[in-house]
Design a protein around this motif. Sequence first.
Motif, PDB file in Angstrom:
ATOM      1  N   UNK A 104       0.835  -1.205   0.000  1.00 45.38           N
ATOM      2  CA  UNK A 104       0.000   0.000   0.000  1.00 45.38           C
ATOM      3  C   UNK A 104       0.870   1.255   0.000  1.00 45.38           C
ATOM      4  N   UNK A 105       1.934   1.241   0.815  1.00 46.64           N
ATOM      5  CA  UNK A 105       2.807   2.411   0.881  1.00 46.64           C
ATOM      6  C   UNK A 105       3.540   2.636  -0.439  1.00 46.64           C
ATOM      7  N   UNK A 106       4.076   1.558  -1.002  1.00 49.07           N
ATOM      8  CA  UNK A 106       4.830   1.681  -2.257  1.00 49.07           C
ATOM      9  C   UNK A 106       3.915   2.146  -3.405  1.00 49.07           C
ATOM     10  N   UNK A 107       2.706   1.615  -3.426  1.00 50.66           N
ATOM     11  CA  UNK A 107       1.748   2.015  -4.475  1.00 50.66           C
ATOM     12  C   UNK A 107       1.422   3.501  -4.366  1.00 50.66           C
ATOM     13  N   UNK A 108       1.241   3.972  -3.122  1.00 54.18           N
ATOM     14  CA  UNK A 108       0.923   5.382  -2.908  1.00 54.18           C
ATOM     15  C   UNK A 108       2.077   6.284  -3.330  1.00 54.18           C
ATOM     16  N   UNK A 109       3.328   5.780  -3.185  1.00 55.63           N
ATOM     17  CA  UNK A 109       4.502   6.579  -3.540  1.00 55.63           C
ATOM     18  C   UNK A 109       4.861   6.455  -5.015  1.00 55.63           C
ATOM     19  N   UNK A 110       4.165   5.557  -5.730  1.00 57.35           N
ATOM     20  CA  UNK A 110       4.436   5.393  -7.151  1.00 57.35           C
ATOM     21  C   UNK A 110       5.569   4.448  -7.471  1.00 57.35           C
ATOM     22  N   UNK A 111       6.068   3.711  -6.460  1.00 52.63           N
ATOM     23  CA  UNK A 111       7.139   2.734  -6.679  1.00 52.63           C
ATOM     24  C   UNK A 111       6.496   1.421  -7.108  1.00 52.63           C
ATOM     25  N   UNK A 112       6.259   1.295  -8.405  1.00 46.07           N
ATOM     26  CA  UNK A 112       5.488   0.157  -8.900  1.00 46.07           C
ATOM     27  C   UNK A 112       6.244  -1.154  -8.753  1.00 46.07           C
ATOM     28  N   UNK A 113       7.578  -1.122  -8.922  1.00 42.60           N
ATOM     29  CA  UNK A 113       8.332  -2.375  -8.800  1.00 42.60           C
ATOM     30  C   UNK A 113       8.242  -2.917  -7.378  1.00 42.60           C
ATOM     31  N   UNK A 114       8.443  -2.029  -6.380  1.00 44.36           N
ATOM     32  CA  UNK A 114       8.338  -2.448  -4.988  1.00 44.36           C
ATOM     33  C   UNK A 114       6.910  -2.866  -4.654  1.00 44.36           C
ATOM     34  N   UNK A 115       5.951  -2.119  -5.158  1.00 48.49           N
ATOM     35  CA  UNK A 115       4.553  -2.455  -4.908  1.00 48.49           C
ATOM     36  C   UNK A 115       4.219  -3.822  -5.472  1.00 48.49           C
TER      37      UNK A 115
END
Length: 806
Positions: A714-725
């Motif tokens: 959820x945090x990675x998606x919100x920050x736009x880090x798609x690979x981590x998400x």
Amino acid sequence: MTTAAVNRSATVLDINGKRLSPAAIRRGLMINIAAGALGNSWAALALGMPLIMFMERVGVAGVVIGLMAMVQNLAMVMQIPSALVAERVASRSKFWFWVVMPHRLLWYVPAFLALYYGRDPRVGWYLLGVVTISSLLASAGTASWYSWMMDLIPKRVRGRFWSLRQSVVMLANLLSMVLAGLILDARWGGKDSSETMVGFAVVYLVAATLGCADILLHMSVPEPQRRQVNLTGRVLESLREPFRNRDFLWVTLAFGMWNFSLGFARFGEVYLKRECGVQYSELSALFISTALGCVVASYVWSRIMDRIGNRTACLLMFAIAPVFALAWWLAPVGEVTLAFLPGQPVVPKIIVTLFVVNFFAAAFYSCTGLTQITLCSASTTPGNRTLAMAVHWTAVGVLASLGPVLGGMVMDLWEKTNINLMLPFGLPLSYQHVLVLIHMLLTWFVALPLLRKVQKSQGELPVSTFMGNPLRVMGLIQNIMLFDGAVTAKERARAVTQAGVRRLSYAVDDLRGKLDDPSMLVRQNAAAALGRIGTDAAVRVLLDKLADPHSDLAPTIARALRKCRRPDVVDALIAKMKVGDQESIREIALTLGCLGDRRAVEPLLEILRSSDNPQLLSSSGEALASLDEKGAVFEILARMRDSDNPMLRRSLAVAAGDLLGGRGRFYALLVQEEKEPGGAAFSESLGDLRSFLKKAGKDAKVRSRCAECLDQFEDAYAEGDLQQAGEQLIAGAIQLASLHLGLTAVTDREVLLDILICRDAHLGAGVWLCKLLELDGDRLDVVYILLVLHFFRQWCLRQQGSGRGA
């Protein structure tokens, strides 16, 4: 009547064997209309209101007025012997001339009677003699005239021609009624119109002259070569021949009873003159209103009669026309000042009422005559038409002849009674009200059922089409007229579109022709309209055009067939898919998906496997999703991963989402994420995974790691880090699945993935999707991530049996 319609008619030869050109036929029809205007002027002046008022002026009894109408009907028996003669003469037109010209010349006699006998009661009987002889001669020429005209008028435009002709001749009738009213109400030699018979003499001089001019002008109309006559050697056998067609019998009986009922309604003018004291000009106004109604109605009928079917049109007329006779029962008593007219005349209210009602009533009554000609002609053969028409008119005349006499007897008997009943608006009940009631009942309960026995013609609209909502009926009529009158591409495109919107099944044949229109817009709109109509005939037209190798409408036809769930439609589309261009294949694929026939699965899979066209891949993937072909998801995911086209990847992702988690749900998630990234839809999906996690398995440590992965996702998606998400979502989802299935003891990730794939086929597709995403690494797209989230959400909901979102 169009030039093209005449040009499409078969080759016609004149009586000398020479070809009649379309121009000669058109010229002949125009002359016929002009002559008809003169003839109708004669009829209006000689047989209309002036004749009845002439009889009333000399004081004849009602039964004599009825006899005058009766002899006109009985005179039709002359049609049979004259038809037998006319079929054997060299020229029908010349035979008609020598029979009918004396009939018109006889009408100089009433002018002489009016001038030299005045109001002598014997004049009524003399007039009866003139009418009898004239009617016999006129009837003797009727069959040959109809045979002559029906061979000349192209079959395709007969209804339109008769309507146009009636419109023109009724205009002449209108002018003649104005003239008659002015002449009869004029002061001659300083005397009031009620004190002299000069007005009647002038009217009949004008009438006879116009009548003779009609005959002379008619001789300029070309006469076609008659068809082979099919007369047997025996007269009785020839007379029975038309009745072998049962439709001829029912048409004849129906119109015989219709005219019989009309005979009871012929005494309105006498009632108005005797009981209401109206003037001749006021009576003329009623005839003028009737003529105006006929003129306007003929314009409408000319455009719609041939389209809705003459039987349907006549049934509607029989049902509706008698309703207007209620005006006699509902007319008010008293007088009214017409302040908007010069001189502000004061007229009886009943005249105003009937003036308005007659305009609308004429629209329906006039149509019955037009349909009678066409229905009778349609139930006869060209080789025996002259005699058949004579038999028809004779039978109709005999049946109708008793109506006026019985009506006159009712009138005379009523005048001897002392019935004092008042109608709702103040008029006393009279013989006229009883007579129109008889007319209504006979039409509805005798003539109408007889006409219903006539077989429906091909393409005829059912009567129910015109019942119900009046606004819808008006819309139908408007569209028919628009369809017929369109001359520009824009107008024609609009007309065919409206035919589809209103699902006008009668327009299928017309729309068939529009599929070859020079305008692409018209062609496409016609195909779309046929699809909307959706009848068997409409679908057959579309399939025939789809099979045409020269047609450019395959994509449009494929779109038009999307609601036509028929095996032959699927067969035709699959066949066209093999030879069509890319645009056609794309539209056909989408249509096959809409139709839901699983025979389309293999052709669609073949496109998905072999094509490199993004549009074909997108449409085939969407179609397979519509068919709920679960096995196609692996092909779809593979093509999605291989594509560098972002639009194609999104389209294939939607198709995969439909197969993995329910049709339309992933699309809804995708759209809401576009509007509000990380918003309510995203939170609800992630919330469902967390809710499922709370109840999944007993391994608290794995549950904790899974919850941590979901938080990091959820945090990675919100920050736009798609690979981590993507990595955290996949890790959390795999742990969630293993926790639910009790596989937390399996520590080797690859072994765990293989077990998950083997354990549940549906889950296996989702796990395989995760493996593809892991391979993509930094090529991850937000669509991929949402697709994984959507799949595992739907899988969780299905596992726990929740109805929400499932």
